[in-house]
Design a protein around this motif. Structure first.
Motif, PDB file in Angstrom:
ATOM      1  N   GLY A 195      42.064  60.274  36.061  1.00  0.00           N
ATOM      2  CA  GLY A 195      41.170  59.566  37.055  1.00  0.00           C
ATOM      3  C   GLY A 195      41.470  60.389  38.336  1.00  0.00           C
ATOM      4  N   GLU A 202      43.238  53.836  46.436  1.00  0.00           N
ATOM      5  CA  GLU A 202      43.172  53.497  47.653  1.00  0.00           C
ATOM      6  C   GLU A 202      44.653  53.682  48.325  1.00  0.00           C
ATOM      7  OE1 GLU A 202      41.777  49.526  48.159  1.00  0.00           O
ATOM      8  OE2 GLU A 202      39.880  49.982  47.339  1.00  0.00           O
ATOM      9  N   LYS A 215      51.626  47.098  36.989  1.00  0.00           N
ATOM     10  CA  LYS A 215      50.703  47.225  35.910  1.00  0.00           C
ATOM     11  C   LYS A 215      50.632  45.847  35.145  1.00  0.00           C
ATOM     12  CE  LYS A 215      53.264  51.273  34.377  1.00  0.00           C
ATOM     13  NZ  LYS A 215      54.140  51.926  33.349  1.00  0.00           N
ATOM     14  N   PRO A 216      49.372  45.480  34.586  1.00  0.00           N
ATOM     15  CA  PRO A 216      48.201  46.443  34.754  1.00  0.00           C
ATOM     16  C   PRO A 216      47.756  46.496  36.180  1.00  0.00           C
ATOM     17  CG  PRO A 216      47.680  44.438  33.619  1.00  0.00           C
ATOM     18  CD  PRO A 216      49.068  44.407  34.022  1.00  0.00           C
ATOM     19  N   PHE A 217      47.139  47.363  36.761  1.00  0.00           N
ATOM     20  CA  PHE A 217      46.345  47.838  37.925  1.00  0.00           C
ATOM     21  C   PHE A 217      44.970  48.193  37.755  1.00  0.00           C
ATOM     22  CE2 PHE A 217      48.798  51.465  36.850  1.00  0.00           C
ATOM     23  CZ  PHE A 217      47.802  52.355  36.907  1.00  0.00           C
ATOM     24  N   ARG A 218      44.224  47.941  38.941  1.00  0.00           N
ATOM     25  CA  ARG A 218      42.752  48.645  38.885  1.00  0.00           C
ATOM     26  C   ARG A 218      43.123  50.026  39.490  1.00  0.00           C
ATOM     27  NH1 ARG A 218      42.029  44.563  42.428  1.00  0.00           N
ATOM     28  NH2 ARG A 218      40.896  45.916  43.792  1.00  0.00           N
ATOM     29  N   PHE A 219      42.726  51.044  38.924  1.00  0.00           N
ATOM     30  CA  PHE A 219      42.593  52.357  39.170  1.00  0.00           C
ATOM     31  C   PHE A 219      41.965  52.323  40.661  1.00  0.00           C
ATOM     32  CE2 PHE A 219      41.402  56.884  39.742  1.00  0.00           C
ATOM     33  CZ  PHE A 219      42.400  57.320  39.667  1.00  0.00           C
ATOM     34  N   SER A 220      41.063  51.807  41.095  1.00  0.00           N
ATOM     35  CA  SER A 220      40.667  51.840  42.530  1.00  0.00           C
ATOM     36  C   SER A 220      41.700  51.451  43.338  1.00  0.00           C
ATOM     37  CB  SER A 220      39.428  51.010  42.501  1.00  0.00           C
ATOM     38  OG  SER A 220      39.767  49.630  42.169  1.00  0.00           O
ATOM     39  N   GLU A 221      42.437  50.605  43.140  1.00  0.00           N
ATOM     40  CA  GLU A 221      43.417  50.113  44.103  1.00  0.00           C
ATOM     41  C   GLU A 221      44.541  51.156  44.072  1.00  0.00           C
ATOM     42  OE1 GLU A 221      46.749  46.592  44.663  1.00  0.00           O
ATOM     43  OE2 GLU A 221      45.739  46.524  43.011  1.00  0.00           O
TER      44      GLU A 221
END
Length: 120
Positions: free
Chosen positions: A20, A111, A102-108
């Protein structure tokens, strides 16, 4: 181009993060344990570190404390499954710049990385 060190022992997680970030133009290096991570930081230049706490050989807490003891000022974002408020507070007390669970959103995650890198 920003260099990011991913310190993570779960290959699937580190590969997901690295792919990513590479798509976003970052250069990534992966360390699978704390001992390898400390050696990499001594011998390479990084702009930011993503650090898991549960690592083999040398745990993430020791890595964090050792890097700060050495005078490393680069941003360190803890990326961990540990959701406990005490763990989070302890991370900041020991020099972490950010803490994401975790788990996390890649977008966060992206940012937060961008915010810390823009502070330079």
């Amino acid at each position: 181009m920003n260099q990011i060190l991913i310190i993570e022992d779960e290959a699937g997680v580190s590969a997901f993060i690295a792919k990513g970030l590479q798509r976003q133009g970052y250069t990534t290096t992966i360390a699978e344990d704390g001992q390898q991570a400390l050696l990499l930081v001594q011998n390479s230049e990084f702009d930011l570190i993503l650090l898991d706490l549960g690592l083999p050989l040398v745990d993430g807490w020791t890595v964090l404390k050792e890097l700060r003891r050495q005078g490393q000022i680069l941003p360190i974002i803890i990326v961990t499954a540990r959701k406990d408020d005490h763990e989070r507070a302890n991370a900041f007390k020991n020099g972490a710049d950010d803490y994401i669970t975790k788990p996390f959103r890649f977008s966060e995650l992206l940012e937060r990385i961008q915010i810390h890198l823009s502070r330079d």
